[in-house]
Design an enzyme around this catalytic site. Structure first.
Site, PDB file in Angstrom:
ATOM      1  N   GLN A 142       4.638   8.821   7.730  1.00 37.48           N
ATOM      2  CA  GLN A 142       3.775   9.754   7.001  1.00 37.48           C
ATOM      3  C   GLN A 142       4.234  11.183   7.220  1.00 37.48           C
ATOM      4  O   GLN A 142       4.275  11.990   6.283  1.00 37.48           O
ATOM      5  CB  GLN A 142       2.315   9.577   7.442  1.00 37.48           C
ATOM      6  CG  GLN A 142       1.752   8.237   6.990  1.00 37.48           C
ATOM      7  CD  GLN A 142       0.316   8.017   7.413  1.00 37.48           C
ATOM      8  OE1 GLN A 142      -0.265   8.832   8.133  1.00 37.48           O
ATOM      9  NE2 GLN A 142      -0.260   6.916   6.978  1.00 37.48           N
ATOM     10  N   LYS A 152       0.832  -1.208   0.000  1.00 37.88           N
ATOM     11  CA  LYS A 152       0.000   0.000   0.000  1.00 37.88           C
ATOM     12  C   LYS A 152       0.868   1.260   0.000  1.00 37.88           C
ATOM     13  O   LYS A 152       0.645   2.178  -0.794  1.00 37.88           O
ATOM     14  CB  LYS A 152      -0.923  -0.039   1.236  1.00 37.88           C
ATOM     15  CG  LYS A 152      -1.908   1.105   1.314  1.00 37.88           C
ATOM     16  CD  LYS A 152      -3.153   0.699   2.075  1.00 37.88           C
ATOM     17  CE  LYS A 152      -2.965   0.615   3.574  1.00 37.88           C
ATOM     18  NZ  LYS A 152      -2.872   1.929   4.222  1.00 37.88           N
ATOM     19  N   LYS A 154      -4.756   5.198  14.840  1.00 37.40           N
ATOM     20  CA  LYS A 154      -4.816   4.601  13.496  1.00 37.40           C
ATOM     21  C   LYS A 154      -6.269   4.655  13.013  1.00 37.40           C
ATOM     22  O   LYS A 154      -7.063   5.431  13.528  1.00 37.40           O
ATOM     23  CB  LYS A 154      -4.278   3.170  13.538  1.00 37.40           C
ATOM     24  CG  LYS A 154      -2.794   3.092  13.851  1.00 37.40           C
ATOM     25  CD  LYS A 154      -1.970   3.703  12.734  1.00 37.40           C
ATOM     26  CE  LYS A 154      -0.488   3.717  13.049  1.00 37.40           C
ATOM     27  NZ  LYS A 154       0.292   4.444  12.058  1.00 37.40           N
ATOM     28  N   ARG A 167      -8.958  11.739  12.598  1.00 40.29           N
ATOM     29  CA  ARG A 167      -7.542  11.490  12.859  1.00 40.29           C
ATOM     30  C   ARG A 167      -6.730  12.780  12.901  1.00 40.29           C
ATOM     31  O   ARG A 167      -7.073  13.773  12.272  1.00 40.29           O
ATOM     32  CB  ARG A 167      -6.998  10.505  11.814  1.00 40.29           C
ATOM     33  CG  ARG A 167      -7.732   9.173  11.927  1.00 40.29           C
ATOM     34  CD  ARG A 167      -7.238   8.142  10.976  1.00 40.29           C
ATOM     35  NE  ARG A 167      -5.856   7.791  11.220  1.00 40.29           N
ATOM     36  CZ  ARG A 167      -5.130   7.015  10.408  1.00 40.29           C
ATOM     37  NH1 ARG A 167      -5.692   6.540   9.312  1.00 40.29           N
ATOM     38  NH2 ARG A 167      -3.892   6.725  10.691  1.00 40.29           N
ATOM     39  N   ARG A 174      -7.783  -3.688   9.377  1.00 37.80           N
ATOM     40  CA  ARG A 174      -6.853  -4.647   9.976  1.00 37.80           C
ATOM     41  C   ARG A 174      -7.447  -5.343  11.209  1.00 37.80           C
ATOM     42  O   ARG A 174      -7.085  -6.473  11.527  1.00 37.80           O
ATOM     43  CB  ARG A 174      -5.531  -3.964  10.319  1.00 37.80           C
ATOM     44  CG  ARG A 174      -4.864  -3.358   9.076  1.00 37.80           C
ATOM     45  CD  ARG A 174      -3.383  -3.142   9.270  1.00 37.80           C
ATOM     46  NE  ARG A 174      -2.866  -2.212   8.263  1.00 37.80           N
ATOM     47  CZ  ARG A 174      -2.587  -2.531   7.007  1.00 37.80           C
ATOM     48  NH1 ARG A 174      -2.787  -3.757   6.577  1.00 37.80           N
ATOM     49  NH2 ARG A 174      -2.117  -1.624   6.171  1.00 37.80           N
ATOM     50  N   ASP A 188       1.734  -1.521  11.647  1.00 40.86           N
ATOM     51  CA  ASP A 188       0.416  -1.899  11.125  1.00 40.86           C
ATOM     52  C   ASP A 188       0.069  -3.356  11.420  1.00 40.86           C
ATOM     53  O   ASP A 188      -1.045  -3.800  11.145  1.00 40.86           O
ATOM     54  CB  ASP A 188       0.369  -1.677   9.607  1.00 40.86           C
ATOM     55  CG  ASP A 188       0.382  -0.188   9.259  1.00 40.86           C
ATOM     56  OD1 ASP A 188      -0.008   0.628  10.126  1.00 40.86           O
ATOM     57  OD2 ASP A 188       0.797   0.150   8.142  1.00 40.86           O
ATOM     58  N   ARG A 213       2.961   5.992  -3.181  1.00 41.96           N
ATOM     59  CA  ARG A 213       4.117   6.801  -3.572  1.00 41.96           C
ATOM     60  C   ARG A 213       4.398   6.688  -5.068  1.00 41.96           C
ATOM     61  O   ARG A 213       4.898   7.632  -5.684  1.00 41.96           O
ATOM     62  CB  ARG A 213       5.325   6.391  -2.726  1.00 41.96           C
ATOM     63  CG  ARG A 213       5.183   6.850  -1.257  1.00 41.96           C
ATOM     64  CD  ARG A 213       6.037   6.013  -0.336  1.00 41.96           C
ATOM     65  NE  ARG A 213       6.125   6.512   1.036  1.00 41.96           N
ATOM     66  CZ  ARG A 213       5.213   6.292   1.988  1.00 41.96           C
ATOM     67  NH1 ARG A 213       4.103   5.608   1.718  1.00 41.96           N
ATOM     68  NH2 ARG A 213       5.398   6.750   3.212  1.00 41.96           N
ATOM     69  N   GLY A 245      -5.275   7.767   5.425  1.00 42.95           N
ATOM     70  CA  GLY A 245      -4.413   8.712   6.129  1.00 42.95           C
ATOM     71  C   GLY A 245      -3.154   9.005   5.334  1.00 42.95           C
ATOM     72  O   GLY A 245      -2.672  10.142   5.301  1.00 42.95           O
TER      73      GLY A 245
HETATM   74  C1  S3P Z   1       2.373   4.672   6.341  1.00 44.87           C
HETATM   75  C2  S3P Z   1       2.922   4.976   7.561  1.00 44.87           C
HETATM   76  C3  S3P Z   1       2.358   4.494   8.824  1.00 44.87           C
HETATM   77  C4  S3P Z   1       1.405   3.329   8.604  1.00 44.87           C
HETATM   78  C5  S3P Z   1       0.449   3.575   7.485  1.00 44.87           C
HETATM   79  C6  S3P Z   1       1.210   3.802   6.198  1.00 44.87           C
HETATM   80  C7  S3P Z   1       3.012   5.231   5.137  1.00 44.87           C
HETATM   81  O1  S3P Z   1       1.637   5.541   9.428  1.00 44.87           O
HETATM   82  O2  S3P Z   1       0.687   3.074   9.776  1.00 44.87           O
HETATM   83  O3  S3P Z   1      -0.410   2.462   7.302  1.00 44.87           O
HETATM   84  O4  S3P Z   1       2.695   4.743   4.025  1.00 44.87           O
HETATM   85  O5  S3P Z   1       3.830   6.131   5.272  1.00 44.87           O
HETATM   86  P1  S3P Z   1       2.335   6.593  10.463  1.00 44.87           P
HETATM   87  O6  S3P Z   1       3.268   7.408   9.700  1.00 44.87           O
HETATM   88  O7  S3P Z   1       1.174   7.392  10.996  1.00 44.87           O
HETATM   89  O8  S3P Z   1       2.983   5.733  11.475  1.00 44.87           O
END
Ligand code: S3P
Length: 743
Positions: A476, A328, A649, A429, A698, A622, A333, A401
């Protein structure tokens, strides 16, 4: 038998629209009697014979004389005939009788009422059933015409509640869904979605029919012509009236379309295939989406379809060789960087889940031509670092997110304003974690209350690079700042408190953009460009983990998960499960497009509880819902600390898992930053029960896996969002041996 909803129903105009309501309400026992009023006697007789009404007449005046409070009149004549029908009613309507109509334009009905009564009377409820067919006349009437269709009512401020309720109840009784809308909005929406297509269809058929050189056209016309022009067979009087009655809104829609058609014409003229691909891929995506909605027939079904329940029967082992969908994080990206690159980027293994598709749609909305996805293949026609265009409206990113936070960084550096919105879960969130550093860089961003979505980002703001020390371990946030850094003056760097997934850094490098990495620090300078590339997205280790845990807890299991990304910033689940005693083997290790990949073989072995090392937390962030299920099967206590991020989350994953595990009889105690789970050990089984996934993909998949060690059925509620990251989970789970049903 229950009292009918309304007294008598008088249908004026016994065509498709009026006749269908008569026959349907009669069949539903929704009124005492249906009386038809038609201009010609023959029509009335036919309607009685067809069971559309109990009796019929040509004299509205006679019928009005016998009506009483609680009766309803449905005016179903062509739009421009409404005024004369209302005129006939004036002064003859007994008190308490409700009048409603079915005309496709509401502004003209309201005007007609004003012309007759001086003001719109409180017993008039203007309405419009969004149903019909190209067939017309009394013989076209159908009992099921309105079932699962929408009815738009456009009450005014003075419309009396009792009359409104009566009309609403009447439509509901024939299986329709009733919504309210202001008059003006109704006419604008219908001009675009219904009236414009009719003008075009009539116009096209007429053009071709009159063109002598095209005499063979109908002989050779195939499916495309037939599908596109079906509505040109509709009732000409009705459509003439609609065009005249909704003139302004239709003219606006025609002008908009004419502008687009001209642009398409010149693109064809100058041989601009790129432009055509843009229009066609966007239109295809929109139409495919609409096809899905159509397949569900009615809005109510779409809402119900949101309520997906997993019913997991106790199962014993899992086995086989599986390939779970693409990663994912990398899928998101690949779209972002591919869009900003120069040239055409080809992606294989793209995750066709709702989250990654939300990112894809956002870039389409910003003018990027993206082909696919077809079987995981996406082709992105990059527009360069400064080629994005303002989207036509807010960018809606659903549950994702990652889309919202990474896009926030990227969009802070654009020339245009943009608003990012999301679904109910995403709207709760925290977004200050990205808004704060972006503001430090000079971005102008507004969040909703308490730093929640929506995010409003102002364009044209000069950004300057910062050296940002992340307050939490979040890929993120790191990625957001680095992406903003592509547009910021000077150098931008991030320092993370613990190692988090580094796909942004790796992929930027893959696109030829220089990123300096020094331990926990990553930095880049603006002014560079991205070179289109090929990306092979490996299978998502987060999705693979559900099957790793499944094999680890179910005696006799043996699964191979193919081509899984095992980036060291993502392999926490492997390390943690191994520490718990899981038998995990990594075979066929290789590097694909800058990311390490392997086939993962997991065979059952008894597990033991452990203290989870805190440095593994961001590397398995995750995967904890699934790891908790493993812990519940392990011998002894498993303790997790330093994982407060789990509380923000898609759901509060600590609480959601503790609640669900308790229902299954597991001793699980949440703590502020983690959980303590007392595993029952080898051979023990959970109880069954109903657990709520709270719409968190999840959590849903973790409890499905738990069924392998349950003694009874586990029902898991709110599972629709599994489609955000793992759309074919249920199929793969069944193939592996889970006894899972989707309801
Ligand atoms: C992700 C970063 C994680 C992860 C999310 C995907 C990403 O989140 O939990 O499912 O693709 O950068 P956080 O940056 O909030 O930890």
């Amino acid at each position: 038998m229950a009292e009918p909803l309304i007294g008598r129903l008088v249908v004026i105009g016994l065509g498709l629209i009026g006749g269908s309501l008569g026959v349907a309400l009669k069949a539903a026992g929704g009124c005492r009697e249906v009386i038809g009023v038609a201009r010609r006697e023959g029509t009335g007789q036919q309607a009685v014979e067809l069971g559309i009404c109990n009796r019929a007449t040509t004299s509205l005046e006679d019928v009005l004389a016998e009506l009483e409070a609680g009766d309803v009149i449905f005016v179903a004549v062509p739009t421009l005939a409404v005024e004369s029908v209302l005129g006939e009613m004036k002064g003859r309507l007994p008190a308490g009788v409700t009048v409603t109509d079915g005309a496709s334009v509401k502004g003209s009905v309201v005007e007609a009422a004003r012309a007759v009564w001086g003001e719109v009377p409180d017993f008039l409820v203007p309405g419009h059933p969004i149903a019909g067919s190209e067939k017309s006349g009394v013989t076209a009437a159908r009992e099921d015409l309105y079932r699962d269709h929408r009815i738009i009512l456009t009450p005014l401020d003075n419309t009396a509640e009792a009359h409104l309720q009566r009309v609403r109840a009447m439509w509901q009784a024939v299986g329709a869904e009733v919504l309210d809308m202001p008059v003006g909005e109704h006419d604008e929406v219908l001009a675009a979605t219904s009236h414009l297509p009719h003008v075009i269809a009539y116009g096209l058929v007429d053009t071709l029919a009159h063109d002598s050189e095209n005499e063979n056209i109908f002989r050779y016309a195939a499916g495309g012509f037939r599908d596109f022009t079906r509505i040109a067979s509709s009732d000409p009087v009705m459509w003439r009236d609609i065009m005249l009655a909704n003139r302004d809104a239709i003219l606006e829609a025609i002008d908009l379309y004419r502008g687009n058609l001209d642009t398409l014409r010149s693109a064809i003229d100058r041989g601009d295939g790129e432009y055509l691909m843009g229009v066609f891929t966007r239109a295809k995506a929109a139409r495919d989406h609409f096809t899905k909605i159509l397949a569900k027939k009615a809005y109510s079904e779409i809402m119900q379809a949101q309520e997906v329940t997993f019913i997991a029967q106790p199962g014993d082992t899992v086995s086989g060789t599986l390939r779970v969908p693409g990663d994912k994080s990398m899928s998101h990206r690949s779209i972002m960087l591919g869009s900003l690159a120069e040239g055409v980027t080809e992606v294989e293994g793209f995750l066709e889940g709702e989250d990654a598709l939300a990112t894809l749609q956002a870039f389409r909305d910003m003018g990027v031509v993206i082909e696919g996805p077809v079987d995981g293949r996406v082709v992105i026609h990059g527009v360069g670092m400064h080629g994005l265009q303002a989207p036509p409206g807010p960018l809606y990113v659903g549950n994702s997110g990652t889309s919202m936070r990474l896009l926030a960084g990227l969009l802070a550096g654009q020339e245009f304003d943009v608003t990012l919105t999301g679904d109910e879960s995403l709207s709760k969130r925290p977004m200050n974690r990205v808004a704060t550093p972006l503001r430090q860089m000079g971005a102008v961003i507004e969040t909703g209350p308490e730093g929640r979505p929506p995010l409003q980002i102002k364009g044209g703001q000069p950004l300057k690079g910062i050296d940002y020390e992340l307050p939490m371990a979040s890929a993120q946030v790191k990625s957001c700042v680095l992406l903003a850094g592509l547009y910021a003056e000077g150098e931008t760097s991030t320092l993370e408190p613990a190692s988090t997934r580094d796909h942004t850094e790796r992929m930027l490098a893959g696109f030829g953009y220089e990123v300096q990495r020094d331990g926990a620090r990553a930095s880049l300078r603006s002014g560079g460009s991205l070179r289109a590339t090929k990306i092979d997205v490996p299978a998502d280790i987060s999705s693979a983990t559900f099957f790793m845990v499944a094999a680890a807890i179910a005696p006799g299991s043996d699964v191979i998960l193919e081509h899984v990304g095992i980036n060291p910033t993502r392999d926490g689940a492997i390390n943690i499960l191994r520490q718990m005693g899981a038998d995990i083997e990594l075979d066929n290790r290789r590097e694909v497009g800058g990311e390490p990949v392997a086939d993962i073989r997991v065979r059952y072995a008894p597990l033991k509880g452990i203290q989870i090392p805190e440095d593994q937390v961001p590397l398995a962030i995750d995967e904890f819902p699934a790891i908790f299920v493993a812990a519940a099967c392990a011998e002894g206590e498993t303790v997790l600390t330093g994982a407060e991020e789990l509380r923000v989350k898609e759901s509060d994953r600590i609480q959601a898992m503790a609640d669900g595990l308790k229902i299954l009889g597991v001793n699980a105690e949440p703590t502020a930053d983690g959980i303590v789970i007392h595993g029952a050990g080898e051979g023990a089984v959970f109880g069954g029960g109903t657990v709520d996934s709270l719409g968190d993909h999840r959590i849903a998949m973790s409890f499905a896996v738990a069924s392998l060690r349950a003694g009874d059925t586990i029902r898991i509620l709110n599972c629709a969002n599994v489609a955000t990251s793992f759309p074919n989970f249920a199929d793969l789970a069944k193939r592996a041996g889970l006894k899972l049903q989707v309801a």
